[in-house]
Design a protein around this motif. Sequence first.
Motif, PDB file in Angstrom:
ATOM      1  N   LEU A  73       6.081   1.649 -12.527  1.00 21.35           N
ATOM      2  CA  LEU A  73       6.338   3.087 -12.501  1.00 21.35           C
ATOM      3  C   LEU A  73       7.561   3.439 -13.338  1.00 21.35           C
ATOM      4  N   PHE A  74       8.632   2.633 -13.226  1.00 16.76           N
ATOM      5  CA  PHE A  74       9.859   2.965 -13.934  1.00 16.76           C
ATOM      6  C   PHE A  74       9.759   2.692 -15.427  1.00 16.76           C
ATOM      7  N   VAL A  75       8.886   1.772 -15.821  1.00 15.67           N
ATOM      8  CA  VAL A  75       8.603   1.627 -17.247  1.00 15.67           C
ATOM      9  C   VAL A  75       7.953   2.906 -17.768  1.00 15.67           C
ATOM     10  N   LEU A  76       6.983   3.417 -17.007  1.00 20.49           N
ATOM     11  CA  LEU A  76       6.352   4.685 -17.378  1.00 20.49           C
ATOM     12  C   LEU A  76       7.357   5.833 -17.348  1.00 20.49           C
ATOM     13  N   TYR A  77       8.223   5.821 -16.324  1.00 24.88           N
ATOM     14  CA  TYR A  77       9.265   6.844 -16.217  1.00 24.88           C
ATOM     15  C   TYR A  77      10.110   6.903 -17.495  1.00 24.88           C
ATOM     16  N   THR A  78      10.499   5.732 -17.984  1.00 25.10           N
ATOM     17  CA  THR A  78      11.356   5.687 -19.170  1.00 25.10           C
ATOM     18  C   THR A  78      10.664   6.327 -20.367  1.00 25.10           C
ATOM     19  N   ILE A  79       9.389   6.005 -20.528  1.00 21.60           N
ATOM     20  CA  ILE A  79       8.606   6.588 -21.626  1.00 21.60           C
ATOM     21  C   ILE A  79       8.440   8.094 -21.428  1.00 21.60           C
ATOM     22  N   ILE A  80       8.077   8.487 -20.202  1.00 18.63           N
ATOM     23  CA  ILE A  80       7.855   9.906 -19.914  1.00 18.63           C
ATOM     24  C   ILE A  80       9.147  10.702 -20.065  1.00 18.63           C
ATOM     25  N   ALA A  81      10.284  10.089 -19.681  1.00 20.05           N
ATOM     26  CA  ALA A  81      11.565  10.787 -19.805  1.00 20.05           C
ATOM     27  C   ALA A  81      11.874  11.105 -21.261  1.00 20.05           C
ATOM     28  N   LEU A  82      11.577  10.160 -22.152  1.00 23.10           N
ATOM     29  CA  LEU A  82      11.776  10.420 -23.579  1.00 23.10           C
ATOM     30  C   LEU A  82      10.884  11.565 -24.052  1.00 23.10           C
ATOM     31  N   ILE A  83       9.612  11.521 -23.656  1.00 17.39           N
ATOM     32  CA  ILE A  83       8.692  12.596 -24.031  1.00 17.39           C
ATOM     33  C   ILE A  83       9.145  13.913 -23.407  1.00 17.39           C
ATOM     34  N   GLY A  84       9.539  13.857 -22.130  1.00 15.25           N
ATOM     35  CA  GLY A  84       9.971  15.064 -21.421  1.00 15.25           C
ATOM     36  C   GLY A  84      11.141  15.745 -22.094  1.00 15.25           C
ATOM     37  N   PHE A  85      12.079  14.949 -22.625  1.00 16.08           N
ATOM     38  CA  PHE A  85      13.224  15.543 -23.310  1.00 16.08           C
ATOM     39  C   PHE A  85      12.778  16.365 -24.509  1.00 16.08           C
ATOM     40  N   PHE A  86      11.900  15.813 -25.327  1.00 17.19           N
ATOM     41  CA  PHE A  86      11.460  16.527 -26.518  1.00 17.19           C
ATOM     42  C   PHE A  86      10.602  17.747 -26.159  1.00 17.19           C
ATOM     43  N   GLN A 134       0.831  -1.207   0.000  1.00 17.17           N
ATOM     44  CA  GLN A 134       0.000   0.000   0.000  1.00 17.17           C
ATOM     45  C   GLN A 134       0.864   1.256   0.000  1.00 17.17           C
ATOM     46  N   LEU A 135       1.937   1.226   0.784  1.00 20.08           N
ATOM     47  CA  LEU A 135       2.858   2.367   0.801  1.00 20.08           C
ATOM     48  C   LEU A 135       3.532   2.534  -0.560  1.00 20.08           C
ATOM     49  N   GLU A 136       3.902   1.406  -1.167  1.00 20.17           N
ATOM     50  CA  GLU A 136       4.550   1.456  -2.471  1.00 20.17           C
ATOM     51  C   GLU A 136       3.615   2.048  -3.519  1.00 20.17           C
ATOM     52  N   LEU A 137       2.329   1.672  -3.471  1.00 21.72           N
ATOM     53  CA  LEU A 137       1.357   2.201  -4.420  1.00 21.72           C
ATOM     54  C   LEU A 137       1.194   3.707  -4.253  1.00 21.72           C
ATOM     55  N   ALA A 138       1.089   4.158  -3.000  1.00 23.02           N
ATOM     56  CA  ALA A 138       0.947   5.596  -2.739  1.00 23.02           C
ATOM     57  C   ALA A 138       2.189   6.354  -3.214  1.00 23.02           C
ATOM     58  N   ALA A 139       3.374   5.807  -2.900  1.00 18.06           N
ATOM     59  CA  ALA A 139       4.619   6.445  -3.328  1.00 18.06           C
ATOM     60  C   ALA A 139       4.729   6.471  -4.846  1.00 18.06           C
ATOM     61  N   THR A 140       4.272   5.392  -5.482  1.00 22.94           N
ATOM     62  CA  THR A 140       4.311   5.292  -6.942  1.00 22.94           C
ATOM     63  C   THR A 140       3.455   6.370  -7.594  1.00 22.94           C
ATOM     64  N   LEU A 141       2.238   6.537  -7.103  1.00 22.77           N
ATOM     65  CA  LEU A 141       1.322   7.522  -7.676  1.00 22.77           C
ATOM     66  C   LEU A 141       1.852   8.943  -7.474  1.00 22.77           C
ATOM     67  N   LEU A 142       2.413   9.209  -6.308  1.00 18.68           N
ATOM     68  CA  LEU A 142       2.986  10.534  -6.044  1.00 18.68           C
ATOM     69  C   LEU A 142       4.210  10.793  -6.919  1.00 18.68           C
TER      70      LEU A 142
END
Length: 209
Positions: free
Chosen positions: A180-193, A17-25
């Motif tokens: 979360l880190f799979v999403l991070y990788t995708i978002i990081a690519l988008i964030g760069f552009f 539960q803590l991991e889920l909350a931390a993930t969403l934040l």
Amino acid sequence: MTEAWWQLFSGWQTLTQLELAATLLALAYVLLAMKQSLWCWPAALLSTLLYTHIMWHSALLSDALLQLYYAGMALYGWYSWRQQKQLLPAGQSGMTEWSASTHLNLIGGTAIAGLVLGYLMDQYTHADFAYIDAQTTAFSVMTTYLVARKVVSNWLYWVVIDAVCIYVYIQKHLYFTTALFVLYTIIALIGFFVWRSSYQQQQQQTLPL
């Protein structure tokens, strides 16, 4: 025996539960950072406090220390971005980019720091994946500072860091964090552009007529 299993299950459920909350934040932090919203930093602070507990419980000690650093950087980032917003002319984002030589020096110095930290963690603690964990820690420390300074290429560092973390978290059965880190990788690519586009527009606005 039944009581022991129940305590184990209850502990796992609480941690999940803590991991889920931390993930969403944490996800909220990245999305808000991509939009250059000042509110990314409060989300980061809350997430890091939760993750400090999770990483320590999972024997990822370098990551636990990293989360404490993130908490401090969340406060610094809030202050830095707020100052930029108040001081910069309207329409200016405050983004910057550093030279290739500066990045090479950063990579070399950070890699050495990661090796030293990995050795210490391997020899003197019960840390798992000591050297990999230490390298991601060292590079995350450096890259978080780049975010606070609004260096555009910070997102490229995150792509590599996040990809390595995916492997570690799968091995530790932190499945919410892995997702979360799979999403991070995708978002990081988008964030760069997104940031590069904003930076290029900023540069054009500052060119003399």
